[in-house]
Design a protein around this motif. Structure first.
Motif, mmCIF file in Angstrom:
data_model
loop_
_atom_site.group_PDB
_atom_site.id
_atom_site.type_symbol
_atom_site.label_atom_id
_atom_site.label_comp_id
_atom_site.label_asym_id
_atom_site.label_seq_id
_atom_site.Cartn_x
_atom_site.Cartn_y
_atom_site.Cartn_z
ATOM 1 N N ASP A 240 -26.140 15.706 2.553
ATOM 2 C CA ASP A 240 -25.518 16.308 3.727
ATOM 3 C C ASP A 240 -24.440 17.300 3.276
ATOM 4 O OD1 ASP A 240 -23.164 14.891 3.103
ATOM 5 O OD2 ASP A 240 -23.488 13.360 4.645
ATOM 6 N N ASP A 241 -23.733 17.873 4.211
ATOM 7 C CA ASP A 241 -22.750 18.906 3.881
ATOM 8 C C ASP A 241 -21.556 18.375 3.099
ATOM 9 O OD1 ASP A 241 -24.335 20.750 5.143
ATOM 10 O OD2 ASP A 241 -23.219 20.710 7.032
ATOM 11 N N GLU A 242 -21.348 17.049 3.081
ATOM 12 C CA GLU A 242 -20.237 16.457 2.350
ATOM 13 C C GLU A 242 -20.662 15.877 0.997
ATOM 14 O OE1 GLU A 242 -17.018 16.626 3.363
ATOM 15 O OE2 GLU A 242 -17.922 17.963 4.868
ATOM 16 N N GLY A 243 -21.922 16.153 0.614
ATOM 17 C CA GLY A 243 -22.398 15.689 -0.688
ATOM 18 C C GLY A 243 -22.970 14.289 -0.696
ATOM 19 N N ARG A 244 -23.020 13.622 0.457
ATOM 20 C CA ARG A 244 -23.602 12.283 0.512
ATOM 21 C C ARG A 244 -25.124 12.368 0.516
ATOM 22 N NH1 ARG A 244 -20.944 7.716 1.589
ATOM 23 N NH2 ARG A 244 -22.707 6.825 2.715
ATOM 24 N N ILE A 245 -25.745 11.358 -0.073
ATOM 25 C CA ILE A 245 -27.202 11.306 -0.180
ATOM 26 C C ILE A 245 -27.747 10.639 1.073
ATOM 27 C CG2 ILE A 245 -29.100 10.356 -1.546
ATOM 28 C CD1 ILE A 245 -26.913 10.560 -3.926
ATOM 29 N N THR A 246 -28.795 11.221 1.630
ATOM 30 C CA THR A 246 -29.254 10.841 2.973
ATOM 31 C C THR A 246 -30.413 9.863 2.994
ATOM 32 O OG1 THR A 246 -30.720 12.764 3.041
ATOM 33 C CG2 THR A 246 -28.480 13.062 3.906
ATOM 34 N N ILE A 247 -30.890 9.418 1.871
ATOM 35 C CA ILE A 247 -32.013 8.476 1.850
ATOM 36 C C ILE A 247 -31.581 7.173 2.518
ATOM 37 C CG2 ILE A 247 -33.542 7.150 0.337
ATOM 38 C CD1 ILE A 247 -33.134 9.407 -1.747
ATOM 39 N N PRO A 248 -32.338 6.651 3.470
ATOM 40 C CA PRO A 248 -31.954 5.405 4.149
ATOM 41 C C PRO A 248 -31.721 4.266 3.155
ATOM 42 C CG PRO A 248 -33.747 6.464 5.320
ATOM 43 C CD PRO A 248 -33.564 7.240 4.050
ATOM 44 N N GLY A 249 -30.611 3.542 3.336
ATOM 45 C CA GLY A 249 -30.300 2.403 2.490
ATOM 46 C C GLY A 249 -29.849 2.751 1.088
ATOM 47 N N PHE A 250 -29.638 4.039 0.807
ATOM 48 C CA PHE A 250 -29.336 4.447 -0.564
ATOM 49 C C PHE A 250 -28.046 3.811 -1.085
ATOM 50 C CE2 PHE A 250 -27.558 7.315 -3.783
ATOM 51 C CZ PHE A 250 -28.639 7.396 -4.663
ATOM 52 N N TYR A 251 -27.051 3.660 -0.222
ATOM 53 C CA TYR A 251 -25.748 3.173 -0.674
ATOM 54 C C TYR A 251 -25.624 1.647 -0.636
ATOM 55 C CZ TYR A 251 -24.123 7.972 -0.931
ATOM 56 O OH TYR A 251 -23.971 9.298 -1.275
ATOM 57 N N ASP A 252 -26.712 0.950 -0.342
ATOM 58 C CA ASP A 252 -26.670 -0.512 -0.407
ATOM 59 C C ASP A 252 -26.395 -0.935 -1.854
ATOM 60 O OD1 ASP A 252 -27.361 -0.458 2.236
ATOM 61 O OD2 ASP A 252 -29.428 -1.134 1.958
ATOM 62 N N GLY A 253 -25.357 -1.737 -2.049
ATOM 63 C CA GLY A 253 -25.023 -2.218 -3.386
ATOM 64 C C GLY A 253 -24.062 -1.336 -4.159
ATOM 65 N N VAL A 254 -23.559 -0.256 -3.528
ATOM 66 C CA VAL A 254 -22.598 0.617 -4.204
ATOM 67 C C VAL A 254 -21.188 0.074 -3.966
ATOM 68 C CG1 VAL A 254 -21.616 2.930 -4.357
ATOM 69 C CG2 VAL A 254 -24.077 2.629 -3.977
ATOM 70 N N PRO A 255 -20.487 -0.366 -5.010
ATOM 71 C CA PRO A 255 -19.154 -0.962 -4.816
ATOM 72 C C PRO A 255 -18.062 0.100 -4.797
ATOM 73 C CG PRO A 255 -19.737 -1.107 -7.110
ATOM 74 C CD PRO A 255 -20.906 -0.424 -6.421
ATOM 75 N N ASP A 256 -16.940 -0.240 -4.186
ATOM 76 C CA ASP A 256 -15.756 0.596 -4.319
ATOM 77 C C ASP A 256 -15.129 0.352 -5.680
ATOM 78 O OD1 ASP A 256 -15.788 1.923 -1.870
ATOM 79 O OD2 ASP A 256 -14.887 0.208 -0.832
ATOM 80 N N LEU A 257 -14.452 1.337 -6.194
ATOM 81 C CA LEU A 257 -13.816 1.227 -7.498
ATOM 82 C C LEU A 257 -12.611 0.290 -7.404
ATOM 83 C CD1 LEU A 257 -13.972 2.418 -10.394
ATOM 84 C CD2 LEU A 257 -12.297 4.130 -9.637
ATOM 85 N N PRO A 258 -12.512 -0.731 -8.272
ATOM 86 C CA PRO A 258 -11.345 -1.625 -8.255
ATOM 87 C C PRO A 258 -10.051 -0.838 -8.448
ATOM 88 C CG PRO A 258 -13.085 -2.526 -9.641
ATOM 89 C CD PRO A 258 -13.501 -1.135 -9.290
ATOM 90 N N GLU A 259 -8.995 -1.280 -7.787
ATOM 91 C CA GLU A 259 -7.731 -0.546 -7.814
ATOM 92 C C GLU A 259 -7.165 -0.407 -9.222
ATOM 93 O OE1 GLU A 259 -4.930 -2.166 -5.115
ATOM 94 O OE2 GLU A 259 -6.112 -1.735 -3.318
ATOM 95 N N ASP A 260 -7.272 -1.473 -10.046
ATOM 96 C CA ASP A 260 -6.702 -1.380 -11.390
ATOM 97 C C ASP A 260 -7.440 -0.368 -12.245
ATOM 98 O OD1 ASP A 260 -8.977 -2.948 -11.421
ATOM 99 O OD2 ASP A 260 -8.228 -4.326 -12.947
ATOM 100 N N LEU A 261 -8.778 -0.323 -12.085
ATOM 101 C CA LEU A 261 -9.558 0.640 -12.848
ATOM 102 C C LEU A 261 -9.316 2.057 -12.332
ATOM 103 C CD1 LEU A 261 -11.426 0.543 -15.237
ATOM 104 C CD2 LEU A 261 -13.376 0.349 -13.679
#
Length: 456
Positions: A240-261
């Motif tokens: 999309d225009d913000e660089g996100r990938i549009t495949i359905p379910g693509f972001y399932d299992g993508v974690p946020d980066l831990p704060e310490d890291l």
């Protein structure tokens, strides 16, 4: 004899170590091309002979593809496994090389002395840093620091089809306390690092077919569906225009980066403008709500690696092609499931195609991301040893690339991988004029000696 004596031997032996690396680099061990099968065998034989010359019980092990080199030496704790690969990428386009890629040489450049040749950095130079460190250790101390296993493969650059079956069949022999992988690099070409995150990799090739044969664009243009047009629409829709990938379910299992890291990465002060500027770019093109380091280390990607169809030769041919093709790769993170993504991608493509188009898919690999546990008792001593050698605090970092062997060590052997390498950003691996800095080679050998001392 002390560690200082080992380091002094490494310094004195550097010319001979360089000659040995140049000898290995002269072997054109291109694993993906059957024409070089004998050369891959020759590279394996060279490594077996070199290890045996040091007193290692080494042998070449047959596989359905190119052979493995396995060696054992020493005893006691810890048990360290050293992994590397002796195969290299193809050299095309040959006309872009400044010298014969398999006639390596040491060259003076405006950034210092380098070893030029295919495989210099990926991975022959890297794996020889480990071997040379152990050679110096044995020559000075007369014995080995601990129990050591060498595990060198010849298919890493062609998908490692024989690797998993070999590891499963020889799991008991290969299990170790830590598996050292020498296939990574320095952060921003100056900071030693231990890689703790690796992205997975999924490859897809697709062919869209519309008319049954190539057509005259004057007679059929306008009324006939052009498969390049249909494929282009699919490709344009993947982000999309913000660089996100549009495949359905693509972001399932993508974690946020831990704060310490996240805080540690911010402390690295990554200069993304310089990183992009070195290749003629200026603006990060990934997800716009993420930092540049997140984009290349901890976020997934979807990239078109090739697209073609119709007439692409010199001059002009007004053809409406029958087929259009693309190669698309996905770098994966967290617990993303590559097989689920493959299914969702194929379904999305098929649903987007117009009535007169069909599509055929071919998969190229499907590996999950992997992460390592830096709480392992060997990690911090190794990080400190790197810091001591480079006189720069070593960092725990992510890696945008994919090294599936790290996950295989965890899943098949139950062995934690430790990824340490000394490549630089401008080594041009997989490209013409590949090189390995002499500093990386020299200090890499010394670094492994310090790590051995710290761990034993």
């Amino acid at each position: 004899m002390s560690l200082d004596d080992v380091l002094a031997r490494i310094d004195d032996d550097l010319p001979a170590a360089t000659d040995r690396l140049l000898e290995l680099l002269r072997i054109p061990s291109i694993s993906t091309d059957p024409a070089y099968k004998a050369d891959c065998d020759r590279a394996a034989d060279w490594l077996v002979a070199d290890l045996q010359s040091m007193g290692v019980e080494a042998e070449k092990r047959a596989t359905p593809g190119h052979p493995m080199v396995v060696g054992h030496v020493g005893e006691g704790k810890p048990h360290l496994l050293f992994y590397g690969h002796y195969d290299v990428q193809p050299v095309d386009p040959l006309n872009l090389w400044d010298r014969d890629p398999f006639d390596p040489a040491v060259e003076d450049t405006d950034k210092g002395r380098v070893i030029r040749g295919r495989g210099a950095a990926d991975d022959k130079g890297q794996l020889m840093t480990i071997i040379e460190a152990l050679r110096a250790w044995k020559e000075v101390k007369g014995d080995w620091p601990c129990r050591i296993t060498f595990f060198l493969e010849g298919e890493e650059e062609s998908g490692s089809p024989s690797l998993v079956p070999f590891m499963e069949e020889n799991a008991e022999e290969l299990k170790a306390d830590v598996a050292m992988i020498c296939d990574t690099g320095l952060f921003e070409s100056k900071t030693p690092a231990i890689v703790t995150m690796l992205r997975g990799l999924l490859g897809e090739e697709l062919t869209v077919t519309a008319p049954s044969k190539d057509l005259h664009s004057g007679m059929y243009g306008g009324i006939s569906m052009n498969p390049i047009r249909a494929l282009s629409k699919v490709i344009a829709s993947l982000h999309d225009d913000e660089g996100r990938i549009t495949i359905p379910g693509f972001y399932d299992g993508v974690p946020d980066l831990p704060e310490d890291l996240e805080a540690q990465w911010q402390g690295l002060a990554f200069d993304h403008a310089a990183f992009l500027g070195d290749v003629g770019l200026s603006k990060p093109a990934g997800e716009q709500d993420r930092t540049p380091l997140e984009m290349i280390w901890s976020r997934p990607t979807c990239e078109v690696n090739g697209i073609w169809g119709g007439y692409t030769g010199d001059g002009f041919k007004t053809v409406l092609p029958s087929e259009a093709h693309a190669k698309i790769s996905f770098r994966l993170v967290g617990t993303q499931d590559p097989l689920a993504i493959r299914e969702n991608f194929r379904k999305m493509v098929a649903e987007m195609l117009p009535e007169d188009c069909t599509v055929a898919f071919s998969g190229h690999g499907a590996s999950q991301a992997s992460g390592v546990e830096i709480g392992h008792p060997m990690f911090e001593p190794a990080r400190q040893a790197l810091s001591d050698e480079w006189q720069v605090p070593a960092a725990y970092i992510g890696c945008g690339g994919s090294i599936p062997i790290a996950g295989h060590f965890q899943k098949i052997l139950g062995t934690e991988p430790m990824l340490i390498g000394f490549g630089k950003d401008d080594d041009q691996i997989h490209s013409p004029n590949e090189k390995y800095d002499m500093e990386s080679f020299h200090k890499g050998i010394r670094s492994w000696a310090r790590i051995l001392d710290a761990l034993t």
